[in-house]
Design an enzyme around this catalytic site. Structure first.
Site, PDB file in Angstrom:
ATOM      1  N   TYR A 157       0.845  -1.199   0.000  1.00 27.03           N
ATOM      2  CA  TYR A 157       0.000   0.000   0.000  1.00 27.03           C
ATOM      3  C   TYR A 157       0.879   1.248   0.000  1.00 27.03           C
ATOM      4  O   TYR A 157       1.882   1.282   0.720  1.00 27.03           O
ATOM      5  CB  TYR A 157      -0.900   0.027   1.244  1.00 27.03           C
ATOM      6  CG  TYR A 157      -2.352  -0.238   0.919  1.00 27.03           C
ATOM      7  CD1 TYR A 157      -3.024   0.571   0.010  1.00 27.03           C
ATOM      8  CD2 TYR A 157      -3.052  -1.267   1.535  1.00 27.03           C
ATOM      9  CE1 TYR A 157      -4.361   0.338  -0.298  1.00 27.03           C
ATOM     10  CE2 TYR A 157      -4.381  -1.507   1.232  1.00 27.03           C
ATOM     11  CZ  TYR A 157      -5.032  -0.698   0.316  1.00 27.03           C
ATOM     12  OH  TYR A 157      -6.346  -0.926   0.014  1.00 27.03           O
ATOM     13  N   GLU A 159      -0.447   4.954  -0.239  1.00 25.64           N
ATOM     14  CA  GLU A 159      -1.183   6.221  -0.370  1.00 25.64           C
ATOM     15  C   GLU A 159      -0.233   7.406  -0.292  1.00 25.64           C
ATOM     16  O   GLU A 159       0.655   7.436   0.581  1.00 25.64           O
ATOM     17  CB  GLU A 159      -2.222   6.370   0.755  1.00 25.64           C
ATOM     18  CG  GLU A 159      -3.512   5.656   0.476  1.00 25.64           C
ATOM     19  CD  GLU A 159      -3.556   4.264   1.071  1.00 25.64           C
ATOM     20  OE1 GLU A 159      -2.463   3.703   1.288  1.00 25.64           O
ATOM     21  OE2 GLU A 159      -4.661   3.767   1.312  1.00 25.64           O
ATOM     22  N   ASP A 173      -8.142  13.863 -24.215  1.00 28.63           N
ATOM     23  CA  ASP A 173      -8.130  12.447 -23.833  1.00 28.63           C
ATOM     24  C   ASP A 173      -7.558  11.687 -25.032  1.00 28.63           C
ATOM     25  O   ASP A 173      -8.248  11.479 -26.031  1.00 28.63           O
ATOM     26  CB  ASP A 173      -9.572  12.012 -23.524  1.00 28.63           C
ATOM     27  CG  ASP A 173      -9.675  10.538 -23.166  1.00 28.63           C
ATOM     28  OD1 ASP A 173      -8.700   9.786 -23.404  1.00 28.63           O
ATOM     29  OD2 ASP A 173     -10.741  10.130 -22.671  1.00 28.63           O
ATOM     30  N   THR A 231      -5.306   6.320 -21.166  1.00 29.20           N
ATOM     31  CA  THR A 231      -5.097   4.985 -20.620  1.00 29.20           C
ATOM     32  C   THR A 231      -3.745   4.505 -21.146  1.00 29.20           C
ATOM     33  O   THR A 231      -3.187   5.078 -22.081  1.00 29.20           O
ATOM     34  CB  THR A 231      -6.186   3.996 -21.086  1.00 29.20           C
ATOM     35  OG1 THR A 231      -6.304   4.099 -22.515  1.00 29.20           O
ATOM     36  CG2 THR A 231      -7.518   4.278 -20.433  1.00 29.20           C
ATOM     37  N   LYS A 251      -4.053   0.749 -24.447  1.00 26.89           N
ATOM     38  CA  LYS A 251      -4.593   0.637 -25.811  1.00 26.89           C
ATOM     39  C   LYS A 251      -3.408   0.625 -26.772  1.00 26.89           C
ATOM     40  O   LYS A 251      -2.586  -0.289 -26.698  1.00 26.89           O
ATOM     41  CB  LYS A 251      -5.590   1.772 -26.061  1.00 26.89           C
ATOM     42  CG  LYS A 251      -6.816   1.707 -25.133  1.00 26.89           C
ATOM     43  CD  LYS A 251      -7.858   2.737 -25.496  1.00 26.89           C
ATOM     44  CE  LYS A 251      -9.126   2.600 -24.685  1.00 26.89           C
ATOM     45  NZ  LYS A 251      -9.068   3.342 -23.395  1.00 26.89           N
ATOM     46  N   ARG A 271      -3.242  -2.228 -17.830  1.00 29.25           N
ATOM     47  CA  ARG A 271      -4.506  -1.492 -17.693  1.00 29.25           C
ATOM     48  C   ARG A 271      -4.349  -0.438 -16.608  1.00 29.25           C
ATOM     49  O   ARG A 271      -4.232  -0.762 -15.423  1.00 29.25           O
ATOM     50  CB  ARG A 271      -5.634  -2.444 -17.305  1.00 29.25           C
ATOM     51  CG  ARG A 271      -5.874  -3.524 -18.328  1.00 29.25           C
ATOM     52  CD  ARG A 271      -7.191  -4.197 -18.107  1.00 29.25           C
ATOM     53  NE  ARG A 271      -8.245  -3.425 -18.715  1.00 29.25           N
ATOM     54  CZ  ARG A 271      -8.603  -3.543 -19.997  1.00 29.25           C
ATOM     55  NH1 ARG A 271      -7.996  -4.394 -20.780  1.00 29.25           N
ATOM     56  NH2 ARG A 271      -9.579  -2.819 -20.472  1.00 29.25           N
TER      57      ARG A 271
HETATM   58  N1  DSN Z   1     -13.715   0.860 -23.761  1.00 31.19           N
HETATM   59  C1  DSN Z   1     -12.853   1.786 -24.460  1.00 31.19           C
HETATM   60  C2  DSN Z   1     -12.970   1.644 -25.928  1.00 31.19           C
HETATM   61  O1  DSN Z   1     -13.249   0.549 -26.377  1.00 31.19           O
HETATM   62  O2  DSN Z   1     -12.734   2.583 -26.651  1.00 31.19           O
HETATM   63  C3  DSN Z   1     -13.083   3.192 -24.055  1.00 31.19           C
HETATM   64  O3  DSN Z   1     -12.929   3.301 -22.686  1.00 31.19           O
END
Ligand code: DSN
Length: 430
Positions: free
Chosen positions: A68, A70, A214, A240, A243, A249
């Site tokens: 942990y 924090e 974003d 994120t 991707k 993740r």
């Molecule tokens: N679930 C993602 C996507 O497929 O684009 C977006 O958060």
């Protein structure tokens, strides 16, 4: 990743050394193996998915999950941070170097919490935000009514041009002048073209808004130099890491130094508790990988592959929103093919081509049964597909969409695709 032999079990275990879970929890072990097989045997074209390297997988599965932490490096609420502080500092530095960011927070658990943390940093409930409408390719957290972003804030949205399917910057300017958002949001989950960040900056400046980008979908392309960076233009950039960036993740928030304290306070203690240190380490590994020439080659191949797929589908009479793609994704309106997105996506999955059904701009159909499908090339490029393979994928897609009820064709294709895939072992899976 090397194969290990389980000794007493006498079986070869591929991928991660999973002999312990195999003994202790056969039910979950079997499901992980089934998913591994699926990821090997099918052509994964979901635009937000990828395959991480074995190094990223190993960091994700490491003992760092036991701690942990924090707070932030040097300012934690629990003792024993001698190692974790170093891990987090390295992840931050690598992200700064990769994207040219002034300040980076690597703690958001994923993209939605990252975006909500930005709102928490700068907005009061009821303040106005302006983002791309969900049915036009925006994300839930860009102000969709069903999301906290649409419930707690006055969410206004901009649409794509009905004629071209492109962003209409003058229309965005008119909307922004009318609603005076505190935050103007650029970025998307299903827009196949490059965004003009400079124009968004200009609009934000005109109405006195913060500009948030974003870049979750195209962060890997930015890192690899295959897409312009929003960093020189935006006040805050969220992404994120799993991707096109090909990390674990999770998510990061990058911002100008003047906003650093507000962002950090919003992530912790504003929204989250302890960071997931195993994920932080995996991010650091992924950022290191993304800084290599190999990753630059990967990013440009992702775009070349999407472009080849677009060309192939256009020749087969598919209606691509905006007429093509500049990035890793294609949005296809199947209306002229006489099949809905859902029926096509389900038939394609049975054939071994995994996509998601997706709304298209001004879709007359409902979101859970829309007119289109979204197709992405990040994952297949990670397993080594290039233009020749994308042409073949386009031909397969066309065959299934033309006859989504032809189960014989679909069964034969699934076998062909599984065999085809054997020549392209995905990273992280032996
Ligand atoms: N679930 C993602 C996507 O497929 O684009 C977006 O958060």
């Amino acid at each position: 990743m090397t194969s290990v032999t389980t000794g007493d079990l006498g079986e070869d275990v591929r991928g991660f050394a999973m002999d312990d879970i195999r003994r202790s929890d056969r039910e979950i072990y079997d499901l992980i193996r089934q998913e591994e097989q699926r990821q090997c045997d099918k052509i994964r074209l979901i635009a937000s998915e990828n395959y991480v390297s074995s190094s990223v997988l190993q960091a994700t599965g490491s003992i760092l999950t036991n701690k942990y932490s924090e707070g932030y490096a040097g300012r934690r609420y629990y003792e024993g941070q001698q190692v974790i502080d170093q891990v987090e500092r390295i992840a931050i530095q690598r992200a700064k170097d990769l994207f040219g960011a002034e300040h980076v927070n690597v703690q958001p658990y994923s993209g939605s919490p990252a975006n909500i943390a930005v709102y928490l940093a700068f907005l009061q409930p009821g303040d106005t935000i302006l983002g791309m409408a969900l049915p036009h390719g925006g994300h839930l957290t860009h102000g969709a009514r069903v999301s906290i972003s649409g419930k707690y804030f006055k969410a206004e949205s901009y649409a794509l041009s009905r004629e071209t399917g492109l962003l209409d910057y003058e229309e965005i300017r008119v909307k922004a002048r009318a609603c005076k958002p505190k935050i103007l949001i650029a970025g998307h989950s299903a827009y196949p073209r490059i965004i003009d960040f400079e124009r968004f900056r200009d609009i934000a400046d005109e109405v006195g808004a913060l500009l948030m980008v974003d870049m979750a979908h195209f962060a890997g392309l930015v890192a690899g130099g295959a897409h312009p960076s929003p960093l020189p233009w935006a006040d805050v950039v969220t992404t994120t890491t799993h991707k096109s960036l090909r990390g674990p993740r999770g998510a990061v928030i990058m911002c100008r130094q003047q906003f650093a304290a507000a962002i950090d306070k919003a992530v912790f203690p504003g929204l989250q508790g302890g960071p997931h240190n195993n994920t932080t380490a995996a991010m650091a590994v992924a950022f290191g990988e993304a800084a290599t020439q190999e990753f630059k080659d990967y990013a440009s191949q992702v775009v070349a592959n999407a472009s080849m797929l677009a060309e192939t589908l256009l020749k087969r009479g598919f209606d691509l929103i905006t007429g093509g793609t500049d990035n890793h994704l294609l949005l296809v309106d199947l209306t002229n093919k006489g099949v809905t997105g859902k029926i096509a996506a389900k038939a394609l999955d049975r054939a071994g081509l995994v996509v998601n059904y997706n709304a298209v701009p001004f879709d007359p159909r409902k979101p859970d049964d829309p007119s289109g499908i979204r197709i992405g090339t990040a994952a297949v490029t990670s397993r080594g597909f290039a233009e020749t393979e994308m042409f073949q994928v386009g031909e397969w897609l066309n065959a299934v969409v033309s006859e989504p009820d032809n189960e014989m064709l679909i069964r034969e294709m699934a076998a062909d695709i599984a065999s085809f895939c054997r020549d392209f072992p995905p990273p992280g899976i032996n």
